[in-house]
Each structure stands twice: as C-alpha cells, then as structure tokens.
Scaffold this motif. Structure first.
Motif, PDB file in Angstrom:
ATOM      1  N   ASN A  40     -34.466  17.468  10.561  1.00  0.00           N
ATOM      2  CA  ASN A  40     -33.900  17.406  11.916  1.00  0.00           C
ATOM      3  C   ASN A  40     -32.578  18.156  12.015  1.00  0.00           C
ATOM      4  N   LEU A  41     -32.514  19.307  11.375  1.00  0.00           N
ATOM      5  CA  LEU A  41     -31.320  20.147  11.420  1.00  0.00           C
ATOM      6  C   LEU A  41     -31.578  21.381  12.272  1.00  0.00           C
ATOM      7  N   THR A  42     -30.602  21.760  13.057  1.00  0.00           N
ATOM      8  CA  THR A  42     -30.669  23.048  13.740  1.00  0.00           C
ATOM      9  C   THR A  42     -30.249  24.129  12.750  1.00  0.00           C
ATOM     10  N   GLN A  43     -30.488  25.365  13.110  1.00  0.00           N
ATOM     11  CA  GLN A  43     -30.011  26.457  12.261  1.00  0.00           C
ATOM     12  C   GLN A  43     -28.494  26.416  12.150  1.00  0.00           C
ATOM     13  N   GLU A  44     -27.833  26.077  13.223  1.00  0.00           N
ATOM     14  CA  GLU A  44     -26.371  26.004  13.222  1.00  0.00           C
ATOM     15  C   GLU A  44     -25.879  24.922  12.256  1.00  0.00           C
ATOM     16  N   GLU A  45     -26.498  23.754  12.307  1.00  0.00           N
ATOM     17  CA  GLU A  45     -26.113  22.666  11.397  1.00  0.00           C
ATOM     18  C   GLU A  45     -26.376  23.043   9.941  1.00  0.00           C
ATOM     19  N   ALA A  46     -27.525  23.653   9.696  1.00  0.00           N
ATOM     20  CA  ALA A  46     -27.868  24.069   8.335  1.00  0.00           C
ATOM     21  C   ALA A  46     -26.883  25.118   7.831  1.00  0.00           C
ATOM     22  N   SER A  47     -26.500  26.028   8.695  1.00  0.00           N
ATOM     23  CA  SER A  47     -25.573  27.084   8.272  1.00  0.00           C
ATOM     24  C   SER A  47     -24.226  26.500   7.851  1.00  0.00           C
ATOM     25  N   LYS A  48     -23.781  25.457   8.537  1.00  0.00           N
ATOM     26  CA  LYS A  48     -22.511  24.817   8.174  1.00  0.00           C
ATOM     27  C   LYS A  48     -22.622  24.108   6.827  1.00  0.00           C
ATOM     28  N   LEU A  49     -23.746  23.434   6.590  1.00  0.00           N
ATOM     29  CA  LEU A  49     -23.959  22.768   5.299  1.00  0.00           C
ATOM     30  C   LEU A  49     -23.942  23.769   4.145  1.00  0.00           C
ATOM     31  N   LEU A  50     -24.564  24.924   4.384  1.00  0.00           N
ATOM     32  CA  LEU A  50     -24.739  25.924   3.333  1.00  0.00           C
ATOM     33  C   LEU A  50     -23.595  26.915   3.259  1.00  0.00           C
ATOM     34  N   ASP A  51     -22.683  26.837   4.217  1.00  0.00           N
ATOM     35  CA  ASP A  51     -21.551  27.756   4.292  1.00  0.00           C
ATOM     36  C   ASP A  51     -22.005  29.218   4.404  1.00  0.00           C
ATOM     37  N   PHE A  59     -42.638  27.524  -1.936  1.00  0.00           N
ATOM     38  CA  PHE A  59     -43.665  28.487  -2.327  1.00  0.00           C
ATOM     39  C   PHE A  59     -45.082  27.954  -2.187  1.00  0.00           C
ATOM     40  N   VAL A  60     -45.231  26.756  -1.619  1.00  0.00           N
ATOM     41  CA  VAL A  60     -46.550  26.179  -1.371  1.00  0.00           C
ATOM     42  C   VAL A  60     -46.624  25.765   0.088  1.00  0.00           C
ATOM     43  N   PRO A  61     -47.831  25.692   0.664  1.00  0.00           N
ATOM     44  CA  PRO A  61     -47.938  25.294   2.074  1.00  0.00           C
ATOM     45  C   PRO A  61     -47.463  23.862   2.296  1.00  0.00           C
ATOM     46  N   TYR A  62     -46.737  23.657   3.380  1.00  0.00           N
ATOM     47  CA  TYR A  62     -46.313  22.323   3.772  1.00  0.00           C
ATOM     48  C   TYR A  62     -47.431  21.653   4.554  1.00  0.00           C
ATOM     49  N   GLU A  63     -47.490  20.326   4.440  1.00  0.00           N
ATOM     50  CA  GLU A  63     -48.373  19.534   5.293  1.00  0.00           C
ATOM     51  C   GLU A  63     -47.608  19.250   6.582  1.00  0.00           C
ATOM     52  N   PHE A  64     -48.237  19.497   7.699  1.00  0.00           N
ATOM     53  CA  PHE A  64     -47.577  19.274   8.980  1.00  0.00           C
ATOM     54  C   PHE A  64     -47.872  17.861   9.466  1.00  0.00           C
ATOM     55  N   THR A  65     -46.935  16.955   9.192  1.00  0.00           N
ATOM     56  CA  THR A  65     -47.130  15.562   9.571  1.00  0.00           C
ATOM     57  C   THR A  65     -45.945  15.014  10.367  1.00  0.00           C
ATOM     58  N   ASN A  66     -45.030  15.871  10.734  1.00  0.00           N
ATOM     59  CA  ASN A  66     -43.813  15.451  11.401  1.00  0.00           C
ATOM     60  C   ASN A  66     -43.939  15.682  12.891  1.00  0.00           C
ATOM     61  N   GLU A  67     -43.326  14.779  13.685  1.00  0.00           N
ATOM     62  CA  GLU A  67     -43.362  14.931  15.134  1.00  0.00           C
ATOM     63  C   GLU A  67     -42.669  16.191  15.612  1.00  0.00           C
ATOM     64  N   ASN A  68     -41.855  16.822  14.740  1.00  0.00           N
ATOM     65  CA  ASN A  68     -41.161  18.055  15.108  1.00  0.00           C
ATOM     66  C   ASN A  68     -42.000  19.300  14.870  1.00  0.00           C
ATOM     67  N   ASP A  69     -43.232  19.137  14.439  1.00  0.00           N
ATOM     68  CA  ASP A  69     -44.055  20.290  14.084  1.00  0.00           C
ATOM     69  C   ASP A  69     -44.217  21.286  15.221  1.00  0.00           C
ATOM     70  N   GLU A  70     -44.193  20.804  16.465  1.00  0.00           N
ATOM     71  CA  GLU A  70     -44.356  21.730  17.571  1.00  0.00           C
ATOM     72  C   GLU A  70     -43.203  22.723  17.641  1.00  0.00           C
ATOM     73  N   ASN A  71     -42.070  22.431  16.990  1.00  0.00           N
ATOM     74  CA  ASN A  71     -40.936  23.347  16.973  1.00  0.00           C
ATOM     75  C   ASN A  71     -41.130  24.498  15.991  1.00  0.00           C
ATOM     76  N   LEU A  72     -42.191  24.479  15.229  1.00  0.00           N
ATOM     77  CA  LEU A  72     -42.390  25.458  14.169  1.00  0.00           C
ATOM     78  C   LEU A  72     -43.222  26.647  14.594  1.00  0.00           C
ATOM     79  N   HIS A  73     -43.753  26.620  15.775  1.00  0.00           N
ATOM     80  CA  HIS A  73     -44.667  27.708  16.189  1.00  0.00           C
ATOM     81  C   HIS A  73     -44.020  28.637  17.173  1.00  0.00           C
TER      82      HIS A  73
END
Length: 79
Positions: A19-30, A65-79
C-alpha cells in the motif's frame, strides 16, 4: 528485455501490496519517484537497490523474478 519488464512489474506488485505510492517508496529508498517509476517500467536497477526494495517491501529478491499471485484488493491498480 521482456524478462526485465516482468521484474519491474513484480517490483510494482510488491509496492502496491505494501500500500505504498511511488512517492512514499522513493522516500523510504532515498531515491526519486522518477527512479521508482523507471525501475517498475524497465526492471533495470542496481543490485543494491534490489536489496533495499526487498527489505522495505518485506520480500526476498527472488520474488521479483517469479510471477506474483494476484490476491490483493489493490490488484486493479496494477494494470
């Protein structure tokens, strides 16, 4: 090249599952949001960044490096 794009997609899936946005992830990773976007689009990044991504996304590097199983309610954000 297609395999790298799958890695990038899996990195995006891991971020969305945390549940991270790209902006939030970028701050975590600097790194910038643009760098996160580039990594997710292309799968291209340094090995050290893969380690950081795995740490903050609570997964193993091999998960990218392996396919993820799509079981999260956020999956619609991935397409």
């Amino acid at each position: 090249m297609e395999d790298l794009k799958k890695v990038g997609h899996n990195i995006k899936v891991a971020r969305v599952k945390k549940n991270l946005t790209q902006e939030e992830a970028s701050k975590l990773l600097d790194i910038t949001r643009e760098q996160i976007s580039f990594i997710e689009r292309t799968g291209k990044t340094k090995v050290s960044t893969l380690f950081k991504l795995a740490k903050y996304y609570d997964c193993k590097i091999s998960d990218f490096f392996v396919p993820y199983e799509f079981t999260n309610e956020n999956d619609e954000n991935l397409h």
